[in-house]
Design a protein around this motif. Structure first.
Motif, PDB file in Angstrom:
ATOM      1  N   ALA A 194     -24.466  19.275  34.023  1.00 33.88           N
ATOM      2  CA  ALA A 194     -24.084  19.835  35.324  1.00 33.88           C
ATOM      3  C   ALA A 194     -22.925  20.801  35.197  1.00 33.88           C
ATOM      4  CB  ALA A 194     -23.729  18.696  36.292  1.00 33.88           C
ATOM      5  N   GLU A 195     -21.948  20.449  34.355  1.00 32.95           N
ATOM      6  CA  GLU A 195     -20.779  21.315  34.188  1.00 32.95           C
ATOM      7  C   GLU A 195     -21.183  22.637  33.553  1.00 32.95           C
ATOM      8  OE1 GLU A 195     -16.328  21.234  32.126  1.00 32.95           O
ATOM      9  OE2 GLU A 195     -17.622  19.449  32.086  1.00 32.95           O
ATOM     10  N   THR A 196     -22.136  22.580  32.594  1.00 34.34           N
ATOM     11  CA  THR A 196     -22.599  23.804  31.939  1.00 34.34           C
ATOM     12  C   THR A 196     -23.278  24.721  32.948  1.00 34.34           C
ATOM     13  OG1 THR A 196     -22.895  22.636  29.859  1.00 34.34           O
ATOM     14  CG2 THR A 196     -24.077  24.706  30.113  1.00 34.34           C
ATOM     15  N   LEU A 197     -24.120  24.142  33.801  1.00 34.80           N
ATOM     16  CA  LEU A 197     -24.809  24.944  34.800  1.00 34.80           C
ATOM     17  C   LEU A 197     -23.814  25.559  35.792  1.00 34.80           C
ATOM     18  CD1 LEU A 197     -27.379  25.983  36.097  1.00 34.80           C
ATOM     19  CD2 LEU A 197     -27.545  23.838  37.384  1.00 34.80           C
ATOM     20  N   ALA A 198     -22.851  24.750  36.269  1.00 39.74           N
ATOM     21  CA  ALA A 198     -21.859  25.260  37.218  1.00 39.74           C
ATOM     22  C   ALA A 198     -21.057  26.391  36.601  1.00 39.74           C
ATOM     23  CB  ALA A 198     -20.932  24.136  37.671  1.00 39.74           C
ATOM     24  N   SER A 199     -20.681  26.246  35.319  1.00 40.03           N
ATOM     25  CA  SER A 199     -19.921  27.304  34.637  1.00 40.03           C
ATOM     26  C   SER A 199     -20.754  28.572  34.515  1.00 40.03           C
ATOM     27  CB  SER A 199     -19.478  26.813  33.256  1.00 40.03           C
ATOM     28  OG  SER A 199     -18.842  27.837  32.544  1.00 40.03           O
ATOM     29  N   ALA A 200     -22.048  28.424  34.173  1.00 40.58           N
ATOM     30  CA  ALA A 200     -22.912  29.595  34.037  1.00 40.58           C
ATOM     31  C   ALA A 200     -23.070  30.314  35.372  1.00 40.58           C
ATOM     32  CB  ALA A 200     -24.276  29.168  33.487  1.00 40.58           C
ATOM     33  N   VAL A 201     -23.197  29.552  36.460  1.00 41.85           N
ATOM     34  CA  VAL A 201     -23.330  30.153  37.784  1.00 41.85           C
ATOM     35  C   VAL A 201     -22.054  30.909  38.152  1.00 41.85           C
ATOM     36  CG1 VAL A 201     -23.544  29.651  40.252  1.00 41.85           C
ATOM     37  CG2 VAL A 201     -25.056  28.525  38.602  1.00 41.85           C
ATOM     38  N   ALA A 202     -20.888  30.270  37.918  1.00 42.00           N
ATOM     39  CA  ALA A 202     -19.615  30.931  38.229  1.00 42.00           C
ATOM     40  C   ALA A 202     -19.467  32.224  37.444  1.00 42.00           C
ATOM     41  CB  ALA A 202     -18.446  29.987  37.937  1.00 42.00           C
ATOM     42  N   SER A 203     -19.859  32.197  36.160  1.00 40.89           N
ATOM     43  CA  SER A 203     -19.752  33.398  35.331  1.00 40.89           C
ATOM     44  C   SER A 203     -20.683  34.487  35.848  1.00 40.89           C
ATOM     45  CB  SER A 203     -20.083  33.052  33.877  1.00 40.89           C
ATOM     46  OG  SER A 203     -20.053  34.197  33.065  1.00 40.89           O
ATOM     47  N   ALA A 204     -21.903  34.118  36.222  1.00 40.66           N
ATOM     48  CA  ALA A 204     -22.858  35.100  36.729  1.00 40.66           C
ATOM     49  C   ALA A 204     -22.367  35.729  38.028  1.00 40.66           C
ATOM     50  CB  ALA A 204     -24.220  34.437  36.944  1.00 40.66           C
ATOM     51  N   LEU A 205     -21.784  34.912  38.909  1.00 35.39           N
ATOM     52  CA  LEU A 205     -21.272  35.445  40.170  1.00 35.39           C
ATOM     53  C   LEU A 205     -20.091  36.385  39.944  1.00 35.39           C
ATOM     54  CD1 LEU A 205     -21.512  32.295  42.464  1.00 35.39           C
ATOM     55  CD2 LEU A 205     -22.931  34.355  42.557  1.00 35.39           C
ATOM     56  N   ARG A 206     -19.247  36.055  38.948  1.00 36.80           N
ATOM     57  CA  ARG A 206     -18.141  36.964  38.636  1.00 36.80           C
ATOM     58  C   ARG A 206     -18.669  38.318  38.165  1.00 36.80           C
ATOM     59  NH1 ARG A 206     -15.641  32.382  36.384  1.00 36.80           N
ATOM     60  NH2 ARG A 206     -16.335  32.989  34.297  1.00 36.80           N
TER      61      ARG A 206
END
Length: 684
Positions: A119-131
């Motif tokens: 879950a943490e990996t997915l959340a980090s990937a989403v945050a990076s993509a949004l940035r």
């Protein structure tokens, strides 16, 4: 249709099979991320066309998306866009099928996450993509702004030709307006032909130089001729520099034809040929005499205000001390038979007198007139010996920490003044923290620093190697508007009776006398750091002599026939000194100035030591008398005394150990010890 900010920040989820979509939506919702779950590939493509910040798609769902429609959308992306995809891939035992690999490659900006996914990996990937997507939107705004600017530029260019003609007509009018404005401001204009040394000037220019009618000819030579002789070298240098750097900025005095001396300011800019040769310089000139007179009057007023503050502070504190001394002496005179009462009152008067002595020393330190006994030493050793006293000053409720650099360079300072400065800073830091406050901490730190030209700008010292002693606290800090006043004598933010306002003045005076400076860093409610920056000494450190406990010398009385030549112009001080010396069994020969002292040296057979005040009337001070006395009597011992040195350099010379100095006021025992140290020998 313009997409909203909410649409541009949402994450599109295409995971129609199983529970993936619901789980991802729940996970992202917890972090406040806007999501949109798409039920099928067609809906997903529609939402992509509208707007989004990123997309999460499962590998199997991606294969169901119409390839042509997806390719068309990808190809239609504007230059600023590289849409980010997060692909939830199925773990592959071998190579991924060619169709799946080609589809993934078409996406371009894709992050591949194999399931099962943390879950943490997915959340980090989403945050990076949004940035990444936000940066793309920012780039879009910049491109839009640039396009709008280009459009405005085109419009401006279209109207430029039309306005050129209008502006040409306005130039002459503007020139007349400028001349009128300069004249109203008291400024004269000039335009100097550097090749022929001739200038066009306005009428105001000639009037500033004292001419009612226009001067037929004018050039740089004429400017220099009107400059007063003392200022001509600086003016010539300013013109020479202006030809190199392109700008002229000077102030000088001129002599008008009627003899009047006026201050003027001249500013100008040079013009160069293609080969770099200066050919023209134009600018303005104005009369600054009245302004300078006003500034001088303001400086004088500020000086008098500071003197008034200083005088008031001195009067207040000394009147308090004199109240104790005069009142005690009065009561002793009235009832001299009560020994215990007399002793108690005398001790109180002595304590008040010592406080007065300390007050005077702090004033002298601020004005850099204190007696200096500099030594080359390692300040770490002084700080270590001084630590017990510092801990008592800080108090048990405050944590006092020392962080001393073992490789610290030596410095040349007066150790007593150094310890007093650090003690003042520690006491100041203690008072800046609330009693019993949690986290109350003072740190004393030493380190070597190298200061460049920018770091010492406006400090009056040279760049180079320095030793920094800093005292930091966690107190309430100093308000920005008060930082410039903290070193003023008698300026204090403490309650009445809690401080004299001279502690930081002593710190300032000590650092300046030592060739350094003190810097302050403070933040309200966060604490303050004072940094004493003292120049590194090239000499090796010697044995440190601090002000801590030392071996007590026994009282020395005179040996048989030992004679002191006492030179003192103040009758009351002379009487006290004679009485003290006679109690110590010395024979005393008295002189009231240097001339009388030299006569006694020629007539009196035995004189063992010259004990002279430094400041005396008659044209010869104590240190000069000592030199002449030792010329008359080689080997003659000398002890000087003074409470004030009028000349700073003289004070530093006599404090170097060449001539020993006993500071006023002094007690009989201090006089006895000083005489013993100079004469040598043992207790009599």
């Amino acid at each position: 249709m313009i997409a909203s900010a909410a649409d541009e920040s949402r994450v599109l989820i295409l995971a129609p099979r199983g529970r993936d979509a619901g789980v991802i939506e729940h996970l992202l919702a917890r972090s406040g991320t806007a999501v949109a779950v798409c039920a099928d590939p067609a809906t997903w493509l529609t939402r992509l066309r509208e707007a989004a910040g990123a997309a999460i798609v499962t590998e199997e769902a991606l294969l169901d998306v119409e390839a042509a429609a997806l390719d068309a959308w990808l190809d239609r992306q504007p230059p600023w866009s590289d849409f980010p995809f997060i692909l939830l891939a199925t773990r592959q035992a071998g190579r991924r099928p060619a169709r799946a690999a080609a589809t993934i490659a078409r996406l371009g900006n894709v992050v591949l996450l194999e399931r099962p996914i943390n879950a943490e990996t997915l959340a980090s990937a989403v945050a990076s993509a949004l940035r990444v997507r936000r940066r793309q939107y920012q780039a879009r705004e910049h491109i839009l702004e640039r396009e709008q600017a280009q459009a405005r530029l085109r419009i401006a260019n279209e109207t430029l030709e039309r306005r050129v003609e209008e502006r040409t007509r306005e130039v002459e009018s503007a020139r007349e307006t400028l001349a009128f404005a300069l004249d109203c401001a008291g400024m004269g204009s000039w335009d100097l032909d550097l090749v022929h040394d001739t200038a066009r000037r306005s009428r105001r220019h000639d009037a500033i130089f004292g001419y009612d009618a226009p001067v037929p000819a004018w050039g740089r030579h004429d400017f220099l001729t009107h400059t007063v002789p003392e200022d001509r070298p600086a003016v010539a240098a300013a013109f020479a520099k202006a030809l190199e750097v392109g700008t002229l900025d000077l102030e000088c005095r001129i002599a008008r034809p009627d003899g009047a001396i006026r201050w003027i300011a001249a500013k100008g800019r040079a013009e160069y040929r293609g080969d770099g040769e200066p050919v023209r310089m134009a600018g303005i000139v104005l009369d600054r005499t009245d302004q300078r007179n006003t500034e001088e009057a303001l400086r004088q007023a500020q000086k008098m205000e500071a003197i008034g503050q200083l005088t008031g502070g001195v009067a207040h504190d000394f009147n308090n001390l004199l109240t104790v001394i005069v009142g005690g002496l009065d009561m002793m005179i009235r009832k001299p038979d009560n020994v215990e009462r007399v002793k108690r009152l005398a001790e109180a008067a002595m304590t008040a007198a010592r406080r007065g002595e300390q007050l005077t020393q702090q004033l002298l330190a601020f004005s850099r007139r204190q007696m200096l006994r500099p030594q080359t030493l390692n300040p770490n050793r002084l700080l270590i010996d001084f630590k017990p006293l510092a801990e008592r000053a800080a108090g048990g409720a405050v944590e006092l920490a020392f962080d001393l650099d073992p490789t610290l360079d030596p410095i040349r300072i007066d150790p007593a003044q150094f310890e007093a400065a650090v003690l003042n800073l520690i006491v100041n830091a203690r008072d800046a923290m609330e009693a019993g406050a949690r986290g109350a901490r003072i740190e004393v730190r030493s380190r070597n620093v190298r200061l460049d030209t920018a770091a010492v700008a406006d400090r009056g010292v040279a760049p180079g190697a320095y030793v920094e002693i800093s005292v930091s606290d966690t107190g309430k800090g100093i308000a920005p508007e008060l930082l410039s006043r903290v070193f003023e004598p008698f300026f204090t933010t403490k309650e009445v009776g809690k401080g004299t306002g001279l502690g930081l003045s002593q710190v300032y005076g000590f650092t300046r006398s030592a060739g350094g400076f003190v810097a302050i860093e403070s933040e309200v409610d966060a604490g303050t750091t004072f940094r004493l920056r003292l120049p590194r000494s090239a000499d090796p450190a010697g044995e440190e002599t601090g002000t801590g406990p030392s071996a007590v010398l026994p009282l020395r009385r005179a040996s048989e026939g030992e004679t002191v030549l006492l030179v003192e112009d103040d009758e009351q001080v002379l009487g006290m000194a004679v009485e003290s010396l006679e109690e110590l069994r010395y024979k005393v020969v008295v002189a009231r100035n240097a001339a009388e002292a030299l006569a006694q040296l020629k007539d009196v057979a035995r004189i063992d030591i010259l004990f002279s005040d430094v400041m005396m009337p008659g044209g010869m001070n104590g240190s000069q008398l000592a030199v002449e006395a030792q010329r008359l009597r080689p080997g003659l011992k000398v002890l000087l005394t003074s409470g004030y040195v009028a000349n700073l350099d003289e004070g530093q010379v006599i404090g170097r150990g060449e001539l020993p100095v006993l500071s006023k006021p002094y007690r009989r025992d201090e006089l006895a010890r000083s005489l013993r140290l100079v004469l040598g020998g043992t207790e009599g």
